[in-house]
Design a protein around this motif. Structure first.
Motif, PDB file in Angstrom:
ATOM      1  N   LYS A 166       0.844  -1.225  -0.097  1.00 26.82           N
ATOM      2  CA  LYS A 166      -0.069   0.192   0.048  1.00 26.82           C
ATOM      3  C   LYS A 166       0.956   1.278   0.163  1.00 26.82           C
ATOM      4  O   LYS A 166       0.465   2.334  -0.528  1.00 26.82           O
ATOM      5  N   ILE A 167       1.966   1.277   0.600  1.00 32.34           N
ATOM      6  CA  ILE A 167       2.815   2.125   0.840  1.00 32.34           C
ATOM      7  C   ILE A 167       3.414   2.614  -0.710  1.00 32.34           C
ATOM      8  O   ILE A 167       3.619   3.762  -1.175  1.00 32.34           O
ATOM      9  N   GLN A 168       3.803   1.635  -1.218  1.00 34.41           N
ATOM     10  CA  GLN A 168       4.248   1.627  -2.778  1.00 34.41           C
ATOM     11  C   GLN A 168       3.219   2.174  -3.767  1.00 34.41           C
ATOM     12  O   GLN A 168       3.515   2.858  -4.693  1.00 34.41           O
ATOM     13  N   LEU A 169       2.087   1.616  -3.534  1.00 31.78           N
ATOM     14  CA  LEU A 169       0.875   2.155  -4.345  1.00 31.78           C
ATOM     15  C   LEU A 169       0.499   3.716  -4.289  1.00 31.78           C
ATOM     16  O   LEU A 169       0.597   4.409  -5.183  1.00 31.78           O
ATOM     17  N   ARG A 170       0.923   4.088  -3.100  1.00 35.69           N
ATOM     18  CA  ARG A 170       0.724   5.737  -2.814  1.00 35.69           C
ATOM     19  C   ARG A 170       1.880   6.433  -3.314  1.00 35.69           C
ATOM     20  O   ARG A 170       1.811   7.438  -3.970  1.00 35.69           O
ATOM     21  N   ARG A 171       3.081   5.702  -3.114  1.00 37.15           N
ATOM     22  CA  ARG A 171       4.354   6.367  -3.737  1.00 37.15           C
ATOM     23  C   ARG A 171       4.415   6.439  -5.153  1.00 37.15           C
ATOM     24  O   ARG A 171       4.835   7.586  -5.678  1.00 37.15           O
ATOM     25  N   PHE A 172       3.748   5.419  -5.992  1.00 39.07           N
ATOM     26  CA  PHE A 172       4.167   5.521  -7.241  1.00 39.07           C
ATOM     27  C   PHE A 172       2.763   5.559  -8.079  1.00 39.07           C
ATOM     28  O   PHE A 172       2.675   5.332  -9.141  1.00 39.07           O
ATOM     29  N   LYS A 173       2.013   6.468  -7.352  1.00 37.72           N
ATOM     30  CA  LYS A 173       0.403   6.848  -8.127  1.00 37.72           C
ATOM     31  C   LYS A 173       0.958   7.470  -9.172  1.00 37.72           C
ATOM     32  O   LYS A 173       1.778   8.604  -9.272  1.00 37.72           O
ATOM     33  N   ASN A 174       0.327   7.324 -10.332  1.00 37.92           N
ATOM     34  CA  ASN A 174       0.157   7.860 -11.502  1.00 37.92           C
ATOM     35  C   ASN A 174       1.699   7.904 -12.332  1.00 37.92           C
ATOM     36  O   ASN A 174       2.069   8.834 -13.229  1.00 37.92           O
ATOM     37  N   THR A 175       2.520   6.987 -11.877  1.00 38.84           N
ATOM     38  CA  THR A 175       3.775   6.656 -12.530  1.00 38.84           C
ATOM     39  C   THR A 175       4.022   5.567 -13.527  1.00 38.84           C
ATOM     40  O   THR A 175       4.759   5.374 -14.094  1.00 38.84           O
TER      41      THR A 175
END
Length: 509
Positions: free
Chosen positions: A420-429
């Motif tokens: 979940k942390i990674q999904l927030r970090r890489f949002k729209n990438t």
């Protein structure tokens, strides 16, 4: 008399429409199938003839021409049997063809008129969603697979006679429905669990890091240390599959004809075990009309390569591009096809040819033989494996222990939090995992403090780590920090990541 029936087929992982034109005219009785049919399609004329007769319809003793359009794409498989039979029955005036053009029709025919299941229903259903066709007639055994696409009306039939009666309005068939929520309930119902594994806590931790950041993994250890046992449990700690992932994986299995009977979706992470005699085509896919290989069947799951140095070198080298890109492109003279291949590579190997170097049992391998054994795996391939760790043989007291380790469900909770942390970090990438970071993202999200920089500098100077190996350490350290809930990468995270580069240290040679 001429009749027209709409059907569909699959090219790669994509469905496309096929118009089936049937012309029945006078002349010497014969059947001609045109439009680049393969052998299976050509043989349909004999199956169709017997099915029509055994379904109490008249098979015309006339010249029959069947055209499969578009004519420039090779047609494969027996799925055109049912539409061809319906086309012949319609062209000879034995049924009312008014409703025939409302449906896409698929199905293989048995000689007695039964309709058998076919491959590729899901890609075809997804293709139909983009067209004006919203009704499909297909084999009853494929009904659940087709009903996954909610926009379609799926009408399952069991026999040719039933299909004709339905099209003429003599019987009613209710559209087949499935409950997607129930399909996605048992996503984590695996037959194995990490609680069954005794000892090997360091290796379990490495597997947790691998699952959290989708880092490729290589385990090195003597026979009987539990490498395969640990690998089989790796899917149990991966996050639950999303509906999109289920659809992607099911498309591949549908084309390969590997969906279990009456199952609508693949809802558990694939775990594909590949034998070391597998060829490069078996791994990446291929053929005159390319089909998905093992790396595509492992999409969204785990590809397990046991005894990595025993694989043919050509087979291993073809893994390099899909490991980087998450897809494989297969080119042929007529066309180029792309298949999904975003998998987690889990491989194992012995430390030497006999397998006992560094263990309690005596190793008889010459140092040169050990070096040659390791050299079977190329440097570029090793650089694409983020984590390589030693798996020691279990001690007697560990084997006697009554309790195993943590359950897979507990480990998965930590993995899910890190994801979940990674999904927030890489949002729209366009990426989802730390292992997919490029140089720009590594520079942005893998900042190190002075202690961590000094520690990493010492490791690089002593171990001779390559530039790609340096990036791998930073990516793994970022995942370890995510598991710890730390916004910054600390020295202990870098230190643990360096420990997961066993082959760089060369201590086992």
């Amino acid at each position: 008399m001429l009749s027209k029936v709409f059907s569909a087929s699959v090219l790669g992982l994509e469905g496309y429409g096929v118009d089936i034109e049937v012309d029945v005219t006078g002349g010497i009785p014969a059947v001609a199938v045109v439009g680049l049919p393969d052998t299976v399609v050509k043989e349909s004329k004999d199956r169709v003839k017997s099915a029509i007769k055994n379904s109490q319809f008249e098979y015309p003793p006339r010249r029959i021409t069947v055209n499969l359009a578009p004519a420039d794409i090779k047609k494969e498989g027996p799925s055109f049997d049912l539409p061809i039979a319906l086309g012949i029955i319609s062209a000879t005036g034995q049924m009312d063809s008014e409703r025939l053009r409302e449906f896409v029709i698929l199905g293989e025919l048995a000689l007695n008129g039964e309709v058998r299941r076919v491959k590729g229903i899901l890609p075809i259903a997804l293709y139909m969603r983009k067209t004006s066709f919203k009704k499909i007639i297909l084999p009853r055994d494929n009904a659940a697979e087709g009903a996954v696409v909610e926009e379609l009306e799926v009408y399952p039939v069991k026999t040719l006679s039933e299909a004709v009666a339905f099209l003429e309005g003599k019987i009613e068939i209710s559209p087949y429905r499935i409950d997607k929520e129930n399909l996605l309930k048992d996503l984590t119902n695996y037959d194995v669990d990490f609680s069954e594994v005794k000892g090997q806590e360091f290796v379990k931790r490495a597997l947790e890091v691998s699952a959290a950041g989708y880092h490729n993994l290589l385990m090195i250890g003597p026979p009987g240390a539990g490498k395969t046992m640990l690998a089989k449990r790796l899917p149990t700690i991966l996050p639950e599959m999303t509906l999109e992932e289920c659809l992607e994986t099911t498309r591949i299995y549908s084309v390969a004809g590997l969906i279990p009977h009456e199952q609508a979706l693949i809802t558990q992470r694939p775990f594909r075990v590949v034998h070391h005699t597998a060829s490069d085509i078996a791994l990446v896919g291929g053929g005159a009309v390319p089909k998905p290989g093992e790396i595509s069947l492992a999409h969204n799951g785990v590809l397990f390569l046991d005894e990595l140095p025993e694989f043919h070198r050509d087979a291993l080298e073809v893994l390099r591009q899909p490991l980087e890109d998450g897809q494989i492109t297969i080119s042929r003279a007529s066309r180029t096809l792309t298949f999904f291949s975003r998998f987690l590579l889990c491989a194992t190997m012995n430390p030497c040819p006999c397998g006992y170097f560094g263990s309690s049992r005596e190793c008889h391998c010459h140092p040169r033989k050990i070096q040659q054994y390791r050299a079977k795996i190329s440097g570029p391939l090793l650089d694409r494996i983020d984590i390589h760790i030693e798996v020691p043989a279990l001690r007697y007291r560990e084997l006697l222990g009554k309790n195993g380790g943590e359950a897979s469900s507990e480990i998965r909770k930590r993995v899910n939090r890190a994801r979940k942390i990674q999904l927030r970090r890489f949002k729209n990438t366009g990426i989802n995992f730390n292992s997919q970071m490029n140089s720009r993202l590594i520079k942005k999200f893998c900042q190190l403090d002075e202690n961590s920089q000094e520690l990493l500098k010492m490791a690089i100077d002593e171990l001779g780590i390559s530039a790609r190996g340096y990036d791998k350490i930073l990516k793994v350290a970022r995942t370890i920090a995510d598991l710890a809930g730390s916004e910054n990468i600390l020295s202990e995270h870098v230190s643990e990541a360096i420990q997961y580069r066993t082959l760089d240290r060369n201590l086992w040679i």
